[in-house]
Design a protein around this motif. Structure first.
Motif, short mmCIF file in Angstrom:
data_model
loop_
_atom_site.label_atom_id
_atom_site.label_comp_id
_atom_site.label_asym_id
_atom_site.label_seq_id
_atom_site.Cartn_x
_atom_site.Cartn_y
_atom_site.Cartn_z
N ASN A 1 -38.82 48.02 -28.84
CA ASN A 1 -37.48 48.15 -29.41
C ASN A 1 -36.48 47.21 -28.75
O ASN A 1 -35.29 47.25 -29.04
CB ASN A 1 -36.97 49.60 -29.30
CG ASN A 1 -36.74 50.02 -27.86
OD1 ASN A 1 -37.39 49.52 -26.94
ND2 ASN A 1 -35.83 50.96 -27.66
N HIS A 36 -36.55 44.15 -29.28
CA HIS A 36 -36.42 43.09 -30.28
C HIS A 36 -37.28 41.86 -29.95
O HIS A 36 -37.85 41.76 -28.86
CB HIS A 36 -34.96 42.67 -30.46
CG HIS A 36 -34.02 43.83 -30.61
ND1 HIS A 36 -34.32 44.92 -31.40
CD2 HIS A 36 -32.79 44.08 -30.08
CE1 HIS A 36 -33.31 45.79 -31.35
NE2 HIS A 36 -32.38 45.30 -30.55
N ASP A 66 -34.61 55.28 -24.94
CA ASP A 66 -35.92 54.64 -24.87
C ASP A 66 -37.02 55.69 -25.03
O ASP A 66 -37.01 56.73 -24.38
CB ASP A 66 -36.08 53.90 -23.53
CG ASP A 66 -35.18 52.68 -23.46
OD1 ASP A 66 -34.94 52.06 -24.52
OD2 ASP A 66 -34.72 52.35 -22.35
N PRO A 94 -41.24 52.63 -30.78
CA PRO A 94 -40.09 52.62 -31.68
C PRO A 94 -40.25 53.62 -32.83
O PRO A 94 -41.36 54.05 -33.15
CB PRO A 94 -40.06 51.18 -32.23
CG PRO A 94 -40.95 50.40 -31.34
CD PRO A 94 -41.96 51.35 -30.81
N ARG A 95 -39.12 53.99 -33.43
CA ARG A 95 -39.16 54.80 -34.65
C ARG A 95 -39.43 53.91 -35.86
O ARG A 95 -39.96 54.36 -36.88
CB ARG A 95 -37.83 55.51 -34.86
CG ARG A 95 -37.48 56.51 -33.80
CD ARG A 95 -36.19 57.22 -34.14
NE ARG A 95 -36.31 58.03 -35.34
CZ ARG A 95 -35.30 58.70 -35.90
NH1 ARG A 95 -34.11 58.64 -35.34
NH2 ARG A 95 -35.48 59.40 -36.98
N VAL A 137 -39.87 49.38 -36.86
CA VAL A 137 -39.74 47.96 -36.53
C VAL A 137 -39.35 47.22 -37.81
O VAL A 137 -39.96 47.39 -38.86
CB VAL A 137 -41.04 47.38 -35.94
CG1 VAL A 137 -40.94 45.86 -35.84
CG2 VAL A 137 -41.31 47.98 -34.58
N ARG A 181 -31.19 49.33 -30.61
CA ARG A 181 -32.42 49.68 -29.88
C ARG A 181 -32.36 51.11 -29.37
O ARG A 181 -33.38 51.78 -29.23
CB ARG A 181 -32.66 48.68 -28.75
CG ARG A 181 -31.90 48.97 -27.48
CD ARG A 181 -32.23 47.94 -26.40
NE ARG A 181 -31.83 48.41 -25.09
CZ ARG A 181 -31.84 47.66 -24.01
NH1 ARG A 181 -32.22 46.40 -24.10
NH2 ARG A 181 -31.49 48.16 -22.85
N GLY A 219 -33.90 53.55 -31.54
CA GLY A 219 -35.35 53.48 -31.68
C GLY A 219 -35.82 52.44 -32.68
O GLY A 219 -36.96 52.51 -33.15
N VAL A 220 -34.99 51.46 -32.99
CA VAL A 220 -35.34 50.43 -33.97
C VAL A 220 -35.50 49.09 -33.26
O VAL A 220 -34.62 48.65 -32.53
CB VAL A 220 -34.27 50.30 -35.08
CG1 VAL A 220 -34.62 49.19 -36.06
CG2 VAL A 220 -34.12 51.63 -35.81
N GLY A 221 -36.64 48.44 -33.49
CA GLY A 221 -36.86 47.08 -32.99
C GLY A 221 -36.63 46.09 -34.11
O GLY A 221 -37.13 46.28 -35.22
#
Length: 526
Positions: free
Chosen positions: A36, A38, A269, A273-274, A276, A305, A308-310
């Protein structure tokens, strides 16, 4: 030694030469706990960016992480099909030591399409998108963007739903008709600016944007599905046709990113991730974008991030991404770049200088020498420290390399878990219908008033009142004097005052309820 495990995505293998001439190998991994943070995938056309995206999508899906990606060339649709044995794939698997771990498999896939042709339709409403992104989509200047902001404020104040393009057009027409009245409240409203926005809306409609605005609107949770056996579903947006309207493509993906940012709760963290999110052709996002928008994108990338999103940007040249955004991208896969022009040479320097140096590699030189399917790889390790850059042979994908057939795609859409959810267009009462009703009621009231005045005039003539002498310049009863008109229009009956009070109260309540986020889209809880 197995190359695959549950805590990381296997990217490929690098080979290290010792001083005695012997060679050792090591696997290159992307730890899920740092995914996450990136990333960036760059390289010239034909160097293997799509395959790198494909193996990342496979790895995340197998680890239970949902993925969203745009399929610009149609090749990514192959994720939905099992790969086929080919000599060059087997040779690569053997070379990198994948051995018995290499197998062919598809990943669970949902296809999406703004035009509803190659996947489930994706829609949002004008209200949800907000004035900032819509102004970017229309290419408005500062003055025109100001008028658009007034339009949204007026809609909020008067409780008008802006769902599709016809709602916004109807509101702009209404603003033009009430220009003097509204200018006193919201600031100057220019006829020329309204006309310019209307022309831009027409161009946007011709590009197919009318398919995007409306209902049923996308539920962001449908991009975050997992299967019963725990694999993450890969959502693939058909973007080959959409790319013909690059600003629509970039604005749509940015809106999607903003929706994720506004809708998802903070989770900090986690071990993975939830979701991507891959942003292919990333240069379109920043090309000609005003600084205020780039600053907001940087802010979203920095903060999302924790949701939970990358976010992974895919583009040809690292110079396509602003420095402030580039600094947020910790996981790097750099395919070959060519250095034919001064700008190309600068791109090579920028790409090389962003890696943690490896004493055994001349990074600048290697970038220009990489073969197809090779890349310089650096990922984040414990405590967020980047690994030393390594020249890496990228692993072969397990899913198909190349697109699905039309029949295969249709079969997957037919068996989709969201079949029928978005395929029907809903057109409920919104600004267009409300304003149309208002206009009709106004015409009806004016006609009733005219008939009443004619009846009054006829009664006066029968009861002996002196009829006006037009030769003397007398005004007919149906046209009251200017001073009388001003006095009567300034008065309100008790009923009118009560109605206006209720309207103001409702509008004020709506205004408090409507809260917009960083990129102007509606926040959750609306």
């Amino acid at each position: 030694m197995t190359m695959l495990h549950d805590e990381a995505v296997y990217l490929g293998t690098s080979f290290l030469s010792a001083e005695d001439g012997t060679q050792t190998s090591q696997g290159e991994y992307l730890p899920l706990s740092l995914a996450n943070r990136h990333g960036l995938i760059t390289g010239a056309t034909g160097t293997g960016k799509t395959v790198s995206l494909q193996i990342l999508a496979e790895g995340f899906s197998n680890a239970g992480v949902p993925v969203f990606c745009a399929d610009v060339k149609g090749d990514l649709s192959g994720l939905a099909a099992k790969g086929e044995a080919k000599d060059f794939l087997a040779k690569r698997a053997e070379t990198i030591g994948l051995g018995k771990d290499y197998d062919f498999a598809s990943v669970p896939t949902i296809f999406w399409d703004l035009f509803g042709e190659q996947g489930h339709p994706v829609r949002t409403t004008i209200t949800d998108m907000g004035p900032l992104l819509l102004a970017r989509l229309l290419g408005l200047n500062d003055t025109q963007e100001g008028i658009l902001n007034i339009a949204f404020k007026l809609a909020d104040d008067e409780g008008l739903l802006l769902l599709d393009l016809k709602d916004l057009r109807a509101l702009l027409v209404n603003m033009e008709e009430r220009r003097k009245e509204l200018s006193a409240v919201y600031g100057n409203i220019s006829t020329a600016s309204i006309g310019a926005i209307q022309r831009d809306l027409l161009v946007l409609e011709q590009q197919g944007a009318e398919h995007f605005f409306g209902e049923t609107a996308l539920d962001i949770l449908d991009l975050m599905r997992t299967t019963r056996d725990g694999r993450g579903v890969v959502s693939i947006l058909a973007a080959d046709k959409l790319m013909q309207s690059p600003r629509l493509y970039a604005t749509f993906l940015l809106w999607l990113l903003s929706e994720l940012f506004e809708e998802l709760p903070e989770i900090g963290d986690r071990d993975r991730p939830r979701l991507v999110f891959f942003f292919d052709e990333a240069h379109l996002l920043f090309e000609d974008a005003p600084k205020v928008l780039v600053d907001k994108v940087e802010q979203v990338v920095k903060l999302i991030r924790s949701k939970g999103v990358g976010v992974y940007f895919v583009t040809q040249n690292p110079l396509d991404v602003p420095d402030d955004v580039l600094s947020q991208l910790g996981n790097r896969i750099q395919h070959a770049l060519r250095a034919y022009t001064p700008r190309d040479q600068k791109a090579v320097r920028v790409a090389a200088d962003t890696f943690r140096p490896n004493p055994a590699l001349d990074t600048r030189q290697v970038i220009t020498e990489l073969g197809v399917g090779e890349a310089l790889v650096s990922t984040l390790m414990k405590k967020g420290v980047p690994s030393m850059v390594q020249r890496t042979l990228i692993r072969p994908p397990s899913s198909r390399i190349g697109p699905l057939s039309e029949g295969e795609r249709k079969e997957i859409i037919t068996n989709s878990p969201i079949l029928g959810v978005y395929d029907r267009v809903v057109d409920r009462e919104s600004a267009y219908e409300v304003l149309q009703t208002r206009a009709q009621n106004k015409i009806q009231r004016e006609e009733e008033q005219r008939q009443q005045e004619e009846t009054t005039k006829a009664k006066k003539s029968r009861t002996g009142f002196t009829l006006p002498d037009f030769n003397r310049g007398d005004r007919p009863q149906s046209a009251p004097s200017r001073s009388t008109s001003r006095r009567s229009s300034g008065r309100q009956t008790v009923a009118e005052a009560a109605v206006k009070s209720v309207v103001r109260s409702v509008a004020s309540s709506l205004g408090r309820a409507i809260v917009r986020g960083i990129l102007g889209s509606l926040k959750s809880g609306r």
